[in-house]
Structure formats: C-alpha cells, structure tokens
Design a protein around this motif. Sequence first.
Motif, PDB file in Angstrom:
ATOM      1  N   ASP A 355      -5.307  -0.805  11.065  1.00  0.00           N
ATOM      2  CA  ASP A 355      -6.257   0.237  11.446  1.00  0.00           C
ATOM      3  C   ASP A 355      -6.817   0.939  10.219  1.00  0.00           C
ATOM      4  N   ILE A 356      -5.956   1.195   9.228  1.00  0.00           N
ATOM      5  CA  ILE A 356      -6.426   1.836   7.990  1.00  0.00           C
ATOM      6  C   ILE A 356      -7.433   0.950   7.284  1.00  0.00           C
ATOM      7  N   GLY A 363     -14.549  -5.624   5.039  1.00  0.00           N
ATOM      8  CA  GLY A 363     -14.126  -6.955   4.601  1.00  0.00           C
ATOM      9  C   GLY A 363     -12.743  -6.974   3.999  1.00  0.00           C
ATOM     10  N   GLY A 364     -11.879  -6.030   4.371  1.00  0.00           N
ATOM     11  CA  GLY A 364     -10.536  -5.992   3.812  1.00  0.00           C
ATOM     12  C   GLY A 364      -9.675  -7.125   4.330  1.00  0.00           C
ATOM     13  N   GLU A 365      -8.519  -7.303   3.692  1.00  0.00           N
ATOM     14  CA  GLU A 365      -7.601  -8.361   4.112  1.00  0.00           C
ATOM     15  C   GLU A 365      -7.044  -8.064   5.490  1.00  0.00           C
ATOM     16  N   ARG A 366      -6.780  -9.137   6.221  1.00  0.00           N
ATOM     17  CA  ARG A 366      -6.190  -8.972   7.547  1.00  0.00           C
ATOM     18  C   ARG A 366      -4.690  -8.776   7.376  1.00  0.00           C
ATOM     19  N   VAL A 367      -4.285  -7.523   7.532  1.00  0.00           N
ATOM     20  CA  VAL A 367      -2.909  -7.132   7.239  1.00  0.00           C
ATOM     21  C   VAL A 367      -2.309  -6.481   8.472  1.00  0.00           C
ATOM     22  N   LYS A 368      -1.063  -6.798   8.761  1.00  0.00           N
ATOM     23  CA  LYS A 368      -0.318  -6.166   9.829  1.00  0.00           C
ATOM     24  C   LYS A 368       0.913  -5.499   9.240  1.00  0.00           C
ATOM     25  N   GLY A 369       1.370  -4.456   9.921  1.00  0.00           N
ATOM     26  CA  GLY A 369       2.540  -3.734   9.454  1.00  0.00           C
ATOM     27  C   GLY A 369       2.337  -2.245   9.598  1.00  0.00           C
ATOM     28  N   THR A 370       3.290  -1.470   9.136  1.00  0.00           N
ATOM     29  CA  THR A 370       3.195  -0.016   9.175  1.00  0.00           C
ATOM     30  C   THR A 370       3.412   0.540   7.771  1.00  0.00           C
ATOM     31  N   THR A 403       5.539  -5.999   6.815  1.00  0.00           N
ATOM     32  CA  THR A 403       4.129  -6.239   6.552  1.00  0.00           C
ATOM     33  C   THR A 403       3.830  -7.723   6.516  1.00  0.00           C
ATOM     34  N   GLN A 404       2.726  -8.100   7.126  1.00  0.00           N
ATOM     35  CA  GLN A 404       2.316  -9.497   7.188  1.00  0.00           C
ATOM     36  C   GLN A 404       0.874  -9.635   6.718  1.00  0.00           C
ATOM     37  N   PHE A 405       0.640 -10.538   5.740  1.00  0.00           N
ATOM     38  CA  PHE A 405      -0.691 -10.832   5.234  1.00  0.00           C
ATOM     39  C   PHE A 405      -1.118 -12.188   5.781  1.00  0.00           C
ATOM     40  N   ASN A 406      -2.182 -12.199   6.563  1.00  0.00           N
ATOM     41  CA  ASN A 406      -2.686 -13.431   7.159  1.00  0.00           C
ATOM     42  C   ASN A 406      -3.920 -13.912   6.406  1.00  0.00           C
ATOM     43  N   THR A 537      -8.053 -10.599 -11.064  1.00  0.00           N
ATOM     44  CA  THR A 537      -9.270  -9.847 -11.352  1.00  0.00           C
ATOM     45  C   THR A 537     -10.332 -10.152 -10.309  1.00  0.00           C
ATOM     46  N   GLY A 538     -11.353  -9.289 -10.258  1.00  0.00           N
ATOM     47  CA  GLY A 538     -12.486  -9.545  -9.383  1.00  0.00           C
ATOM     48  C   GLY A 538     -12.370  -8.850  -8.042  1.00  0.00           C
ATOM     49  N   PRO A 539     -13.219  -9.216  -7.094  1.00  0.00           N
ATOM     50  CA  PRO A 539     -13.272  -8.531  -5.801  1.00  0.00           C
ATOM     51  C   PRO A 539     -11.994  -8.710  -4.997  1.00  0.00           C
ATOM     52  N   LEU A 540     -11.599  -7.640  -4.287  1.00  0.00           N
ATOM     53  CA  LEU A 540     -10.392  -7.702  -3.473  1.00  0.00           C
ATOM     54  C   LEU A 540     -10.502  -8.748  -2.370  1.00  0.00           C
ATOM     55  N   ALA A 541     -11.714  -8.957  -1.854  1.00  0.00           N
ATOM     56  CA  ALA A 541     -11.894  -9.905  -0.766  1.00  0.00           C
ATOM     57  C   ALA A 541     -11.678 -11.348  -1.221  1.00  0.00           C
TER      58      ALA A 541
END
Length: 559
Positions: A355-356, A363-370, A403-406, A537-541
């Motif tokens: 949600d954050i 375009g942020g990373e698809r992240v799950k967790g609290t 936390t899970q990064f997909n 380095t470079g864009p977070l996406a």
Amino acid sequence: FGKNTLSLSGTLSNLWHKERTANLKGTIEISLDEVTKLTNADALADVTISGMANASITVTASAKQVDLTTTIDLLRTDITVPPLIHKASGAPCELSIKALYSIPDKLLIDEFALVLGKDKLTGKAQLVPAEDPWLQISFTTSGFSLEHLNRLPGVNFAEGTCGLFAKVWQSNPSSEDFHYSGEGVVDGAALVVKIMNEPFKNLSGRLEIVDNKALLHEASFSLGESLYRLDAEVTDFSTPRITGQLRIDLLDINKIIDAFDGQEDVSKEAPPAPETSPPDFSLELQVDTDAMHFGKVKTGSVSTLWYTSGRVQQFDPLQIKAFGGTLGGKLELAILEEGITWKTDLKGEEMIIEDISNQLFEGGERVKGTVSAQGTLRGRADANPEEMWQSINGELGYRATKTQFNESPLFKSMLLATRSTGMLIPGLQQISLANLVIDSLKSRGRSLNINQVNFHTIEGTFHITDGLAQTEDSFFDADTVDLLFKGDIDLVKEDCNMKVRATPIGTIGSLMRKIPFLGKQIERLRNATLSFSFNVTGPLADPNVQLTAVERLTPQKKE
C-alpha cells in the motif's frame, strides 16, 4: 443648537403650574457626532457615531415625564458598534423609537425598530443611573443578513441569515465593561477568513453568546468537497480563539493548503507586529474524520487535536489508520511567505508495504509484507511533486517483517550477475559459478527462487538531505541470503547509487556436495562463507547491477 436644528409646532398648557403639559410635533436634524455629549452616556464611548440624521418627532410632556415617538433616517450617518457591525454613510438605515423620559434621569425605550436594508431588528432599552444595571438593551430579529456583521476581526460573512435574541447591559455609568448574551440560529452562511482564499460554505447551526464568548451547537459547514460538523466555543472576539469538537467525513489537507496558499503576506501591507502580539485567530479542535488526504497519501480514520495559530496548523497528537496499519505522532503545516512548509514526527506500526509503495512511488516494485517506521521529517508542500520530494529532510528508521519481493528487477539482476562470473579460491582450481551458486543456495531443503525473494526482517535507517536518502545499515535477513545496503536513493529521480554485500547462507556446504572430488582441500572451508559485492545504480524500477567482488569470509573463533 450648534449643528442641530429642531422645528416643532403644537400646544403648551399651564406652563406655570404643576399640571403643565405639552403636545408637539415636528422635525429635527441632529449631528450624531455630539450624541454622547447630549446624553452624557459613557456607555456609548466605544461606539463610533458620525454624520447627520433627520427625524420626525412627536412629544407629549408633563411636569414629571416626557413621552417621545420618533422615526430617524440614518442614511447620512456612519455608525460602528464594535466588535460586530459597521453602517457606512449612504447605506439605507432607519430607526423608530417610542420612549419615556422620567424627570430627572430615567429613560425607558418601550420599543425601537432598526431597519438595515431589508432587515429589521426590534427591541427595547432603558437608562436608569440609580439602578444596577443602569443600561439595558434587548433586541430580536429573524432572517437577519449576516453580511451586516462586517466588523468581526479576521473574518466576515459573505452570505447567510440568522434569527437572534440578544441583550446588552452595563452595571453602572462608571463601569468600563459591557455584558451581553444572546441566542440565535444561523442558516446558509458563508464565512470568509481573511487569511484564506476559500470560504467556509453552507454554515448552519445554533449560536449562544455570553459576554466575550460564543457557543456554537450542532453546526455544519463545507470546505471544498468535505462536510464538517462542529460544536465549538469562541472566546476573545478581538483575537478569536475557537475550541471544540469537529467531525469530518474527509479531512483533505490538500484543500486546506490550497485555501491558504497564494495569500499575500500581511507584512507587505504593514510593519511586522512584535513577536508577543497575538495571532488574528486560533483554533483548538478535537478532530475525528473517516479519511484523510495529504499529497498523494490517502488514509483511513484520523483522530487528532488540531491547533491553528496565525499561519501555523498543528495536528498533535495524531492517530491515523494508514496503509493497513497505524501512524501516530504529530504534523505541522506553516503558511509562510516563501510557501507552505510541513514537518512531522511520526511512528508507524504494522503497515502494508504494498500500500505504501502504490501510493508514494509510481512504478515501484511489487512488494508484500509489513513495516514499522519511526522518524522526523520536514519539507515543503509544493504543487510540483519533484520540488516537494527534493525539499524533504530528516531521519527515518524502519523494520519490515515477512517481506516478499515478486519479480524484483534489483534482486533478479543481483543473483543473475553471478551466472557469468568465475571465482578463484586460494589453493584450489578456479570454479565456474555459471549455475553452481544459484543452484547451491539452499536452506532447509529449499532452493532460492530469484523471481520471488523472501526476507524474515529488513531494517535500517535513512538520513534524508534535500530529497537524497542515505543509508549505511540497511540489512536484509533471509533463509538463503543476507544483504547489507550502503549508499543513497534519490527520491526525486527515483534512482539509486548503492553498494550491496550479499552473503548466501550454506554456500560452502552446497559447494562441497557439488564438487566432492576436491576432498580434503575444501574440508578447511567448512566454516567459511562466500560474500558477493555489487554496485547498484540507476532507476529503482530497473537498476544496473554489477558484481564487483567475491570473497571468502571465515567466522572468528569464540574465546
């Protein structure tokens, strides 16, 4: 008599006897600049009256009393009754009076009617120096236009009506204090606060006034698209202080900022006031709302104490249901000449990372967790998002769990970077890591899935300077790998410049099972761990990841 002209005709009888009488009619033109001198009424000292008034007059008099009936045209007068009303010269106004004067010093006004434009106010009054109170005035009106109340400091009414019963009194002629009370109903009003560029609309409610205090019951109004319901107390009308409870369906901070933004600083029009001078008005409201908008952030219910002093809005303490968790702390908005600034001291608990990310980063990373976080931040509430992010300064500590990064471009690139890398272990042959490392990163019988990376905990601290977030201790803990991040993230450009050390768990044991022919030579590496160093380095996406070093780490022996 001076500037005053009196013209009368009628009958005077028994002038030299106790039973003398007079019946007279006529007209009078009177200078109201001298009215306080004529009446010797100190009670009118705070009332400013000027101009000429014309009146028709009927007098019936005896030796002991005078009965007077008059209708006064106040078109050419200028009258100010602080802190409520100002009637300018040229504005239609008429006053009708039916009064009795008992000689030597008792004046009773049985009835008066003041007509302001289309509005009418009726009442009665008396001046009796021998009594307490010596001055009493009461009046009643219905459907009275609030636009007449144009002397309230810091605010005025653009529209709306009220029904009102009120009375004013003074204890004795030498007293400096007036007392007043009243009850009224306000309907359909628009209240304009002079330091705001948007009015409070559709204001309705029930009003009680006692001395220098007003009580507002069951009031409601709208600001922007939000409906507000208010029970409040207003004290010190010269510099109004408003306290009470406010219930809102949606607290839109963006609308509040817009309402103040763009106003010229009063210091351009007048010399700056001393620091000890009170503000134009102040608020102290307990606020409860079903939702809040601030920037791009949308939250659930909010409970806070809202302070307003001059150009500063403060929410302290602040409790928010946000991002599936809670936020607590305080928030301050300051409307300054250079723009809107904000600062916050907040603590968040058990918030959903997804949600954050969805609300704050496109375009942020698809992240799950609290995640839980605590920090102090400040910045400017600019309409331009880039300038807003660039203005942020402060410190933010965080701790994320489960936390899970997909499909994370960052972690996928880091792990795939090992496929084309060779490693030279001292004393051994060069071992190709083409598929060996990824296949060997096992813990508890599971292989590392580069498309879905899980971490038990993620924690660290960001120091933010002008929109650049720097960290030296962001640590990621997983079953299969530990990561340590150092470097910075540009919140404006949404890119990064980081150094990452990755330490896989159980790597050496897996290598031994893959290449048992090395025998005793690799036995001495049982307690060793491999470490990989990356530049990100470079864009977070879609970051650029380079593997810069592979090291062997040997744990220190306990003494």
